[in-house]
Design a protein around this motif. Structure first.
Motif, short mmCIF file in Angstrom:
data_model
loop_
_atom_site.label_atom_id
_atom_site.label_comp_id
_atom_site.label_asym_id
_atom_site.label_seq_id
_atom_site.Cartn_x
_atom_site.Cartn_y
_atom_site.Cartn_z
N ASN A 18 0.81 -1.23 0.00
CA ASN A 18 0.00 0.00 0.00
C ASN A 18 0.84 1.28 0.00
OD1 ASN A 18 -2.42 -1.38 0.04
ND2 ASN A 18 -2.40 -1.55 2.29
N LEU A 19 2.14 1.11 0.16
CA LEU A 19 2.99 2.29 0.28
C LEU A 19 3.51 2.74 -1.08
CD1 LEU A 19 4.91 3.80 2.65
CD2 LEU A 19 6.60 2.49 1.37
N ILE A 20 3.23 4.01 -1.43
CA ILE A 20 3.77 4.53 -2.70
C ILE A 20 5.12 5.17 -2.39
CG2 ILE A 20 3.30 5.89 -4.76
CD1 ILE A 20 0.36 5.96 -3.98
N ALA A 21 6.17 4.43 -2.67
CA ALA A 21 7.52 4.88 -2.28
C ALA A 21 8.02 5.99 -3.20
CB ALA A 21 8.49 3.70 -2.31
N VAL A 22 7.68 5.91 -4.48
CA VAL A 22 8.02 6.96 -5.45
C VAL A 22 6.74 7.25 -6.22
CG1 VAL A 22 9.36 7.49 -7.53
CG2 VAL A 22 10.46 6.35 -5.60
N GLY A 39 15.58 14.74 1.31
CA GLY A 39 14.26 14.48 1.87
C GLY A 39 14.39 13.61 3.10
N PRO A 40 13.35 13.57 3.94
CA PRO A 40 13.42 12.82 5.18
C PRO A 40 13.63 11.31 4.96
CG PRO A 40 11.28 13.92 4.95
CD PRO A 40 12.07 14.23 3.73
N ASN A 41 13.95 10.60 6.02
CA ASN A 41 14.06 9.13 5.94
C ASN A 41 12.77 8.57 5.37
OD1 ASN A 41 15.76 9.51 8.92
ND2 ASN A 41 16.69 8.46 7.21
N GLY A 42 12.92 7.63 4.44
CA GLY A 42 11.75 6.98 3.86
C GLY A 42 11.07 7.79 2.77
N ALA A 43 11.70 8.90 2.34
CA ALA A 43 11.09 9.77 1.32
C ALA A 43 11.05 9.12 -0.06
CB ALA A 43 11.85 11.10 1.24
N GLY A 44 11.94 8.12 -0.27
CA GLY A 44 11.95 7.44 -1.57
C GLY A 44 13.21 7.68 -2.39
N LYS A 45 14.24 8.25 -1.76
CA LYS A 45 15.46 8.62 -2.50
C LYS A 45 16.19 7.37 -3.03
CE LYS A 45 17.09 10.68 1.19
NZ LYS A 45 16.00 10.34 2.15
N THR A 46 16.41 6.40 -2.15
CA THR A 46 17.12 5.18 -2.59
C THR A 46 16.27 4.41 -3.59
OG1 THR A 46 18.38 5.05 -0.54
CG2 THR A 46 18.18 3.02 -1.80
N LEU A 55 17.56 -1.63 -10.74
CA LEU A 55 17.45 -2.65 -9.68
C LEU A 55 15.99 -2.93 -9.33
CD1 LEU A 55 20.26 -1.89 -7.09
CD2 LEU A 55 20.18 -3.66 -8.82
N GLU A 56 15.14 -1.93 -9.56
CA GLU A 56 13.70 -2.10 -9.38
C GLU A 56 13.02 -1.67 -10.68
OE1 GLU A 56 12.19 -3.07 -6.50
OE2 GLU A 56 13.42 -2.35 -4.82
N VAL A 57 11.90 -2.31 -10.98
CA VAL A 57 11.13 -1.94 -12.18
C VAL A 57 9.94 -1.07 -11.73
CG1 VAL A 57 9.80 -2.81 -14.14
CG2 VAL A 57 11.80 -4.07 -13.33
N ASP A 163 24.78 7.61 -3.14
CA ASP A 163 23.75 7.49 -2.09
C ASP A 163 24.39 7.60 -0.70
OD1 ASP A 163 21.39 7.08 -0.77
OD2 ASP A 163 20.91 5.18 -1.74
N GLU A 164 24.35 8.79 -0.15
CA GLU A 164 24.84 9.09 1.20
C GLU A 164 26.30 8.73 1.40
OE1 GLU A 164 22.36 8.56 4.56
OE2 GLU A 164 20.51 8.49 3.40
N VAL A 165 27.15 9.20 0.48
CA VAL A 165 28.58 8.92 0.64
C VAL A 165 29.20 9.71 1.79
CG1 VAL A 165 29.22 8.02 -1.64
CG2 VAL A 165 29.12 10.49 -1.27
#
Ligand SMILES: Nc1ncnc2c1ncn2[C@@H]1O[C@H](COP(=O)(O)OP(=O)(O)OP(=O)(O)O)[C@@H](O)[C@H]1O
Ligand SMILES: [Mg+2]
Length: 249
Positions: A18-22, A39-46, A55-57, A163-165
């Motif tokens: 149910n979660l729309i990550a992006v 954006g905050p944690n869980g915002a969808g950046k990764t 890596l994801e479709v 990603d967060e280097v």
């Protein structure tokens, strides 16, 4: 003259249950620039990086890289086309030496004969000569992050996603890393997209910044516009203690 777009996403959407990550993300990156994605944690950046690198479709939408729609293209082909990334959780290269970890990156893109030259070039650029034979498992965080960037750069990307280097680095280490990334961008013309919670790094490095919140793009603009954007302050930047706790001195 309009700048050439190296990457453009349209209506990019990905849900997990149910979660729309992006959620319908439209983003464009011009060749040669350094952009930030915050954006905050869980915002969808990764998840956004995962969608762009194959890596994801996505459930919906397009990812156009150098004019080619790369949705559903496997990650190794996207890499060969000229896109590379680092991972948020520093991957364990274990017993591998620094130069072997970089070699793995170089092999992704280059022929056998070109690999040694590329490894030497990366070792020199990232000043890794003293530790080139050291096992990655013996490295501190700052060196390990540098090796991760060197490995990704060894694939000769035209677009590099980081990603967060900067996470967990001291201020001194962070400033050094920023200098190296700026030099990388200026000297090799690699386009950089930087996901980062460390605002010192984002504001000092990026020409434009995109802001995600709960999967949606809520703002984009130059650093000054973003710092003063009310929506961004409410969703993210206003939580100063959270941000400053990321910078250890
Ligand atoms: N494979 C997955 N399965 C289920 N949920 C996922 C998956 N990957 C990500 N999520 C969820 O999607 C949302 C976005 O996660 P994502 O990792 O993209 O956020 P982020 O902006 O990178 O956060 P952070 O700043 O903490 O790294 C989160 O709620 C996360 O729990
Ligand atoms: Mg993340």
């Amino acid at each position: 003259m309009l700048s050439e777009q190296i990457l453009k996403t349209s209506e990019l959407t990905k849900s997990f249950g149910n979660l729309i990550a992006v959620n319908n993300v439209e983003m464009e990156i011009n060749r040669g620039e350094i952009v930030g994605l915050i954006g905050p944690n869980g915002a969808g950046k990764t998840t956004f990086f995962n969608l762009v690198t194959g890596l994801e479709v996505p459930d919906k939408g397009q990812v156009v890289f150098k004019g080619v729609n790369i949705v559903s293209m496997p990650p190794h082909k996207i890499c060969k086309l000229g896109m590379s990334r680092t991972f948020q959780i520093t991957r364990s290269f274990g017993e591998m030496s620094v130069e072997d970890a970089i070699r793995v990156g170089a092999y992704n893109r280059l022929g056998e004969n070109e690999v040694p030259r590329k490894v030497d070039e990366m070792v020199e650029f990232f000043e890794l000569d003293d530790i080139r034979k050291t096992k990655c498992s013996d490295l501190g965080l700052a060196s390990l992050r540098k090796v991760e960037v060197a490995r990704a750069t060894a694939t000769e990307p035209e677009l590099l996603l980081l990603d967060e280097v900067g996470a967990g680095l001291t201020s001194v280490e962070l400033i050094k890393l920023m200098e190296e990334l700026k030099k990388l961008n200026q000297e090799t013309k690699i386009t950089l997209c930087v996901v980062e919670h460390v605002m010192q790094m984002v504001m000092g490095l990026c020409e434009r910044i995109f802001v995600l919140d709960a999967g949606k793009l809520i703002a984009k603009g130059v650093p000054d516009e973003i710092s003063n954007n009310q929506k961004v302050v409410e969703a993210y930047l206003g939580r100063r203690s959270y941000i400053e706790s990321d910078v250890t001195c």
